[in-house]
Design an enzyme around this catalytic site. Structure first.
Site, PDB file in Angstrom:
ATOM      1  N   CYS A  13     -31.053 -29.897  11.501  1.00  0.00           N
ATOM      2  CA  CYS A  13     -29.941 -28.949  11.331  1.00  0.00           C
ATOM      3  C   CYS A  13     -28.843 -29.285  12.335  1.00  0.00           C
ATOM      4  CB  CYS A  13     -30.417 -27.508  11.514  1.00  0.00           C
ATOM      5  SG  CYS A  13     -30.904 -27.110  13.203  1.00  0.00           S
ATOM      6  N   CYS A  16     -29.585 -29.739  15.993  1.00  0.00           N
ATOM      7  CA  CYS A  16     -30.162 -31.020  16.437  1.00  0.00           C
ATOM      8  C   CYS A  16     -29.059 -32.002  16.823  1.00  0.00           C
ATOM      9  CB  CYS A  16     -31.035 -31.617  15.331  1.00  0.00           C
ATOM     10  SG  CYS A  16     -32.480 -30.635  14.911  1.00  0.00           S
ATOM     11  N   ASP A 434      -3.981 -33.557  -4.847  1.00  0.00           N
ATOM     12  CA  ASP A 434      -3.461 -34.815  -5.376  1.00  0.00           C
ATOM     13  C   ASP A 434      -2.725 -34.443  -6.663  1.00  0.00           C
ATOM     14  OD1 ASP A 434      -3.195 -37.607  -6.052  1.00  0.00           O
ATOM     15  OD2 ASP A 434      -4.842 -37.287  -7.459  1.00  0.00           O
ATOM     16  N   ASP A 628      -9.061 -36.690  -7.175  1.00  0.00           N
ATOM     17  CA  ASP A 628      -9.945 -37.326  -8.156  1.00  0.00           C
ATOM     18  C   ASP A 628     -10.021 -38.838  -8.040  1.00  0.00           C
ATOM     19  OD1 ASP A 628      -7.336 -37.885  -9.131  1.00  0.00           O
ATOM     20  OD2 ASP A 628      -8.178 -38.207 -11.132  1.00  0.00           O
ATOM     21  N   ASP A 632      -7.902 -40.895  -2.857  1.00  0.00           N
ATOM     22  CA  ASP A 632      -8.087 -39.580  -2.236  1.00  0.00           C
ATOM     23  C   ASP A 632      -9.305 -39.542  -1.309  1.00  0.00           C
ATOM     24  OD1 ASP A 632      -5.944 -38.495  -3.731  1.00  0.00           O
ATOM     25  OD2 ASP A 632      -7.266 -38.264  -5.458  1.00  0.00           O
TER      26      ASP A 632
END
Length: 743
Positions: A13, A16, A434, A628, A632
């Site tokens: 997690c 850590c 975008d 997309d 990007d």
């Protein structure tokens, strides 16, 4: 100073990764320590004269984690390790699930349906000891399957950095130990101990958390896929011209200054400058724009872009790590590595709550011994405090809500890649979009048909589409597609000429047809009406028939139906909207005005998109990037939450934290509102978890007994613990009813 990357294993997690950063950050000689939990990597900047890589690895291993130099882990070995890790998780979870289900039935069925529902030889009323030992035997395999919760949880607890594993370890240990204590009571003749068995609570908690760990392992197994996909974009070989002869060489052997030949349909291997030829190049992997860009002598070309239809020679200017694609890969890696992990609410609470409860339990136990009570009384108080304050509900508060929230999102076609993305999304203050393929459809389409005197729309489309049928240009393809969709018939042409950089000339039905830009019309002395369409972000195609101006067909990338509504809803949520695109300013401004975008940043390269996101973050905003394309990817990784539309590239979807499978921008609003609802649910869960547990701690410690009142039975404490867990799970399940009006 030296910078070294290490492969780190064993982190469970954010606590850590944070613990490793804090430990190494305080180590002499280390100036910076950045640990990426998702990527399971750490980057350390240090003085080699003071400390070595070997010593850093030793420090990490001493903390209970694994550490290796990257060069010692091959790609095949890494893949095999991931597959083994996921397989081990699945086996452990299967074992825990089978034994837990049986144990849960044996423990709960008699309470709900009477003793006849379990075999007579382990009836809790007739054979309580057999019944208790049977539960113990069923619980032990589950505890063994989840042994890492204890090894990691207690190690972190004792080192002063409790995490979620510490919660699970303390909670299940309290339930297990008290259950074993109840067995001892049964052996001693106290048959009421059979009603104080909580083995099923311990086993079910372990099993549910293991389910989450298994899913997490699968998710981590895909880490780095975006980088690998990016690397795969570049061609493996290049055709180099030396002494008037062509040689095919490996991409790594191409040097700056080499003359490279690229034929139609091939990928451009490295960055360079054209010295001979003309072509159109698909640079959508960089700019996101679907329309190929014309390239002639003196123009620059970029590695991994696609040469559409021309034969060109170019001189290599940037190779290896200096290419634009290599820089994009590096930016994605850097953004992923420096993204600060979100501190989990339960982990923060655990850091104070767990040690406090242990101290209270110990003090209460010792206090009663000093007061003259016997050991049995003191142990009962100790266990009662641990049981009633057992952080089982606290441990369930976050993961159950996250699990239900992500499940609800998936049903709606919204994939949250991890709970961290679901948590962060509720704080978004700026949404960066975008343009092409995100706000727009990403494909050129006919938007306007304007005819001159003497021509009608059907005739104009018929002539233009018939001529463009022989062309490979995307604008021409859009006109042909429009004719097909409107069922306008096409005819074969007798002559066809492509005029470089201007358009085409063809003979259709015996008529001379010119289609192209203003320059083509000027070259043939045709007077035209200058179109206002270019100011609207559209590309006008001028058409002349037999030397006379016939009309204009405008082609543009059209706005998605959902874009305007989505932007409006984001504004209603108080979120600022920004559009960042590689397209020209006029087109970008036109699109922005249609959908209602607040701010526009146009004509930018991929690194500029990431920089724009970073600038907003530096201003104090929590930023979501919606895109997309491959271009990007750096911005998606840099953003606090990267959101990829499902119609986009694999790289965009793998770099993002959230994927919209339906490519509907309204789902951006849905995702953010679902995040808000989930966080609200988590906070409610934490309230109930504390409400039940903390109210009972003073009573369990014997506060009422001091004044002559009763001593709280551990059984009642366990009931309160169970009730808190039930309330948390029930509250989390309410998220399944989450709805947004109109979506």
């Amino acid at each position: 100073m030296k910078k070294q990357e290490l492969i780190i294993s064993g982190m469970t997690c954010a606590a850590c990764s944070g613990r490793i950063e804090r430990k190494l950050g305080k180590t002499e000689g280390v100036t910076e320590a950045v640990v990426n939990l998702a990527g399971e990597k750490g980057t350390f900047t240090f003085d080699p004269d003071v400390i070595s890589e070997t010593e850093i690895i030793a420090i990490i291993e001493k903390m209970g984690y694994g550490a290796k130099l990257p060069e010692k882990v091959t790609a095949d070995e890494e893949k095999l390790n991931k597959e083994i890790e996921i397989k081990v998780f699945k086996i452990k979870f299967a074992v825990a699930a089978v034994f837990s289900v049986i144990l849960f039935y044996i423990a709960m069925a008699p309470m709900l349906f009477g003793n006849g529902v379990v075999p007579a030889f382990i009836s809790p009323e007739t054979y309580p000891l057999r019944y208790a030992i049977c539960e113990l035997i069923l619980c032990i395999p589950v505890v063994i399957a989840g042994y890492k919760f204890y090894t990691i949880g207690y190690k972190n607890l004792f080192q002063g950095a409790p995490n979620m594993d510490s919660l699970i370890a303390v909670g299940t240990t309290a339930a297990f130990i008290y259950s074993v204590y109840s067995i001892i009571r049964i052996i001693g003749g106290d048959m009421h101990g059979v009603h104080n068995l909580y083995f099923e609570s311990a086993s079910m908690i372990i099993t549910l958390v293991m389910l989450g760990k298994t899913l997490e392992a699968r998710s981590k197994g895909k880490t780095g896929a975006a980088i690998k996909t990016l690397i795969g974009l570049s061609p493996k070989t290049a055709t180099v011209l030396k002494d008037e002869k062509e040689y095919e060489v490996l991409i790594d052997d191409v040097k700056t200054g080499d003359i490279i030949i690229v034929k139609p349909g091939e990928k451009i291997p490295v960055d360079g400058e054209i010295i001979e030829g003309y072509t159109t190049v698909d640079e959508s992997m960089l700019t996101g724009e679907s329309i190929p860009v014309e390239k002639r002598v003196g123009d620059k070309v970029t590695g991994a872009s696609i040469n559409k239809n021309g034969y060109v020679k170019f001189r290599a200017t940037n190779v290896g790590k200096d290419t634009v694609l290599a820089q994009i890969i590096k930016m994605v890696e850097d953004a992923q590595g420096t993204k600060a992990p979100i501190a989990k609410l339960a982990d923060n609470v655990a850091a104070k709550f767990v040690p406090t409860v242990l101290i209270i339990a110990i003090l209460a136990c010792v206090g009663w011994l000093i007061a003259g009570e016997n050991v049995s009384f003191a142990v009962t108080v100790f266990v009662a405090v641990l049981v009633i304050a057992c952080p089982c509900a606290l441990g369930l508060a976050t993961p159950t809500a996250i699990m239900v929230g992500t499940g609800k999102g998936a049903k709606h076609g919204i994939l949250f890649k991890n709970g961290e993305a679901l948590e962060t999304a509720h704080k978004i203050s700026v949404a960066v979009f975008d343009k092409t393929g995100t706000i727009t459809e990403g494909k050129p389409a006919v938007t306007d048909v304007i005819t001159a005197a003497g021509f009608n729309k059907t005739e104009l489309i018929h002539l233009a589409a018939s001529a463009e049928k022989a062309s490979e240009h995307p604008l021409g393809e859009a006109i042909v597609k429009y004719a097909t969709e409107t069922k306008i018939p096409l005819t074969d042409i007798t002559d066809f000429t492509s005029v470089t950089g201007q358009g085409i000339i063809a003979r259709v039905d015996g008529k001379s047809v010119l289609i192209g830009n203003q320059k083509l019309m000027n070259e043939h002395s045709i007077d035209i009406d200058i179109s206002h369409l270019s100011k609207e972000g559209k590309t006008p195609m001028y058409i002349a028939v037999d030397g006379s101006f016939a009309g204009i067909i405008a082609v543009a990338d059209t706005v998605k139906e959902s874009s305007c509504e989505a932007i409006k809803k984001l504004h209603e949520l108080g979120i600022k909207t920004v559009m960042v695109t590689g397209d020209n300013k006029a087109t970008a401004a036109a699109i922005a005005s249609v959908v209602g975008i607040d701010e526009v940043i146009a004509e930018v390269m991929p690194q500029d998109k990431a920089s724009a996101v970073k600038k907003l973050q530096e201003e104090g905003h929590i930023v979501a990037m919606i895109g997309d394309g491959i271009n990007d990817a750096p911005a998606l990784a840099q953003a606090d939450v990267g959101i990829a539309v499902g119609s986009g590239t694999d790289v965009a979807m793998e770099s993002a934290d959230i994927v919209l499978m339906k490519s509907d921008l309204n789902d951006v609003c849905y995702a953010l509102l679902l995040s808000r609802a989930t966080i609200r649910n988590i906070k409610q869960n934490l309230f109930w978890a504390f409400g039940y547990n903390t109210l009972g701690i003073p009573i369990a410690a014997g506060l009422l007994h001091i004044f002559g009142g009763p001593l709280l039975s551990p059984m009642i404490g366990a009931a309160a613990m169970s009730l808190s867990s039930v309330s948390v799970i029930t509250n989390a399940l309410r998220l399944n009813k989450f709805k947004i009006k109109g979506l």
